[in-house]
Design a protein around this motif. Structure first.
Motif, PDB file in Angstrom:
ATOM      1  N   GLN A 131      14.134  50.368  41.745  1.00 21.40           N
ATOM      2  CA  GLN A 131      13.177  49.661  42.474  1.00 21.40           C
ATOM      3  C   GLN A 131      13.418  48.154  42.286  1.00 21.40           C
ATOM      4  N   ASN A 132      13.002  47.518  43.123  1.00 23.46           N
ATOM      5  CA  ASN A 132      13.339  46.218  43.389  1.00 23.46           C
ATOM      6  C   ASN A 132      12.149  45.277  43.717  1.00 23.46           C
ATOM      7  N   VAL A 133      11.895  43.988  43.546  1.00 19.94           N
ATOM      8  CA  VAL A 133      10.640  43.260  43.856  1.00 19.94           C
ATOM      9  C   VAL A 133      10.935  42.982  45.292  1.00 19.94           C
ATOM     10  N   TRP A 134       9.680  43.121  46.018  1.00 19.94           N
ATOM     11  CA  TRP A 134       9.727  42.846  47.385  1.00 19.94           C
ATOM     12  C   TRP A 134       8.681  41.927  47.894  1.00 19.94           C
ATOM     13  N   LEU A 135       8.690  40.769  48.339  1.00 21.58           N
ATOM     14  CA  LEU A 135       7.958  39.799  48.983  1.00 21.58           C
ATOM     15  C   LEU A 135       7.771  39.850  50.357  1.00 21.58           C
ATOM     16  N   VAL A 136       6.734  40.174  50.760  1.00 20.08           N
ATOM     17  CA  VAL A 136       6.279  40.308  52.366  1.00 20.08           C
ATOM     18  C   VAL A 136       5.449  39.612  52.737  1.00 20.08           C
TER      19      VAL A 136
END
Length: 457
Positions: free
Chosen positions: A325-330
């Motif tokens: 899992q990776n951090v995701w900024l949307v």
């Protein structure tokens, strides 16, 4: 010459005397304090004080240099327009602004969130057990600035309902959490109250029996598929235009868990997301619903509203380290639309918004977004948990600019650049640490709350 007065507290006599020196008597005063003949010095000083002698600031400064510095170690500086320059420290201030309050006590009550209100009081969201321990009740508590209860409301149910957050609105409060739905599903539950916590009468589905003005109870995310869930946290949209929900669902979308962004009107109503070619997505005059994600699990932690859209901090399997899992900024526009993140493997940017992947420093380690806040410079501060070899789970802080970009942390896992940084917060020894929330303070700093644990006793 500038008049300056020193007040010296002499330990030997526990007396306070005023010293005023003159160039002509300066050598005598120096000599007395050099040899530390305190009794003689005190007598001379009393005589000199009675004469109201004056000294220029330079001679007084020299005098201070010749005195034993330990005499002044415990005294504080006072303004020169007062009668003393050095004086005994005041007593420790009473903690008049610190307090602790408990609510309940008969059962296993637990607080979920707290927010300061516009009248300097506080609104507390909590749970309180019902007669059936499996169906906890929602509890809203309003206090004054000292934590004294002004009023409280219990929202009773015959179903399991977990409260996440309560926030003040223009004319009341909005509560959000999850409740059990039909066929073993979980749905987002919203309750809008008036200024005293009052709301409509709701039925077993969690929806109002009769619609009332400025209050409502709504469930969002119903599905006929057993085992699916929808969970979201609601905030009031700008200018009282309704409410925005940052959530996750596996009832709709591309597959697995998807981020679910929902905008409602002031009555908590939105478009019909169950119909159309892409269930979970819709848009009309009431609001919109948008799923964001791919076949793997994509979840939202928290989001913030900007002048031109919404920014969500979440977790995804997109990115170079697709096995973890990776951090995701949307970032989306005000209609919930964003750029083509699929073609960019989770990264993209265009006029609608942007998407940024943040891979952890350790390969194949999970990086889980926990929170986000907009910063005073227009950027964002993201809180996440990451894995550090030899340290275990650690707190990960990512500061981006307004475009969601940060500095290059690929070499060491950390970096600092103008308006950007990446920091890993670990604990020495056998402890592991994790974060729960981050807040940007008025002085441009950041405060993080979290937890720690150790395998040692």
């Amino acid at each position: 010459t500038e008049k300056t007065v020193y007040k010296v507290f002499l330990h030997a006599t526990k007396k306070t005397v005023c010293l005023k020196g003159l160039n002509s008597i300066k050598p005598l005063i120096f000599e007395v304090f050099k040899v530390k003949k305190v009794a003689i010095g005190l007598a001379l000083l009393l005589v000199f004080t009675s004469l109201f002698l004056e000294a220029d600031a330079r001679s007084v400064a020299v005098c201070r240099q010749n005195l034993d510095p330990s005499l002044f170690s415990q005294y504080q500086h006072c303004p020169t327009d007062q009668t003393s320059f050095f004086s005994p420290p005041p007593p420790p201030p009473e903690c008049s602004e610190s307090w602790m309050k408990t609510f309940g006590g008969l059962y296993s009550e637990a607080g979920r969130s707290v927010q300061q209100t516009v009248d300097s009081g506080y609104i507390v969201a909590a749970k309180i057990p019902a007669s059936n321990p499996s169906t906890p009740q929602w509890w809203l508590i309003k206090t004054d600035s000292k934590g004294n209860e002004e009023w409280s409301k219990v929202f009773e149910t015959d179903f399991d309902a977990q409260l996440s957050l309560a926030r003040q609105t223009i004319d009341g409060y909005i509560l959000s959490g999850v409740r059990t739905g039909d066929v073993e599903t979980y749905v987002t539950w919203l309750i809008k109250t008036g200024s005293l916590g009052e709301t409509c009468a709701y039925d077993d589905t969690g929806n109002c029996v009769d619609q009332e003005k400025n209050v409502f109870a709504k469930t969002i995310g119903e599905s006929a598929i057993p085992g699916v869930s929808t969970a979201g946290i609601a905030y009031e949209a700008q200018e009282g235009s309704g409410y925005v929900i940052f959530g996750s669902t596996n009832a709709f979308g591309a597959g697995g868990q998807d981020i679910w962004l929902i905008k409602t009107n002031q009555d908590g109503e939105t478009c019909d997301y169950t119909q159309g070619p892409k269930p979970g997505n819709c848009s009309d005059g009431k609001g919109f619903a948008k799923t964001i994600g791919v076949l793997a699990d994509d979840t939202a932690a928290l989001g913030v509203q900007t002048d031109d859209g919404y920014v969500i901090a979440g977790t995804t399997l997109l990115g170079e380290s697709a096995s973890a899992q990776n951090v995701w900024l949307v970032k989306t526009n005000l209609d919930g639309e964003t750029c083509d993140y699929i073609g960019g493997n989770g990264n993209c940017a265009d006029g609608k918004g942007f998407a940024r992947i943040f891979d952890g420093f350790t390969d194949n380690s999970p990086d889980i977004a926990k929170g986000i806040m907009k910063t005073s410079d227009g950027g964002y501060i993201i809180l996440a948990d990451t894995w550090v070899d030899g340290k275990g789970t650690s707190i990960w802080l990512i500061k981006t600019d307004s475009s969601g970009l940060t500095c290059d942390y690929s070499r060491t896992g950390e970096c600092t650049e103008q308006g950007k940084f990446v920091k890993i917060l670990t604990h020495e020894g056998q402890f592991q640490v994790g974060g729960n929330s981050v807040y940007s303070t008025e002085d441009g700093r950041y405060i993080v709350t979290g937890y720690s644990w150790s395998n040692e006793k």
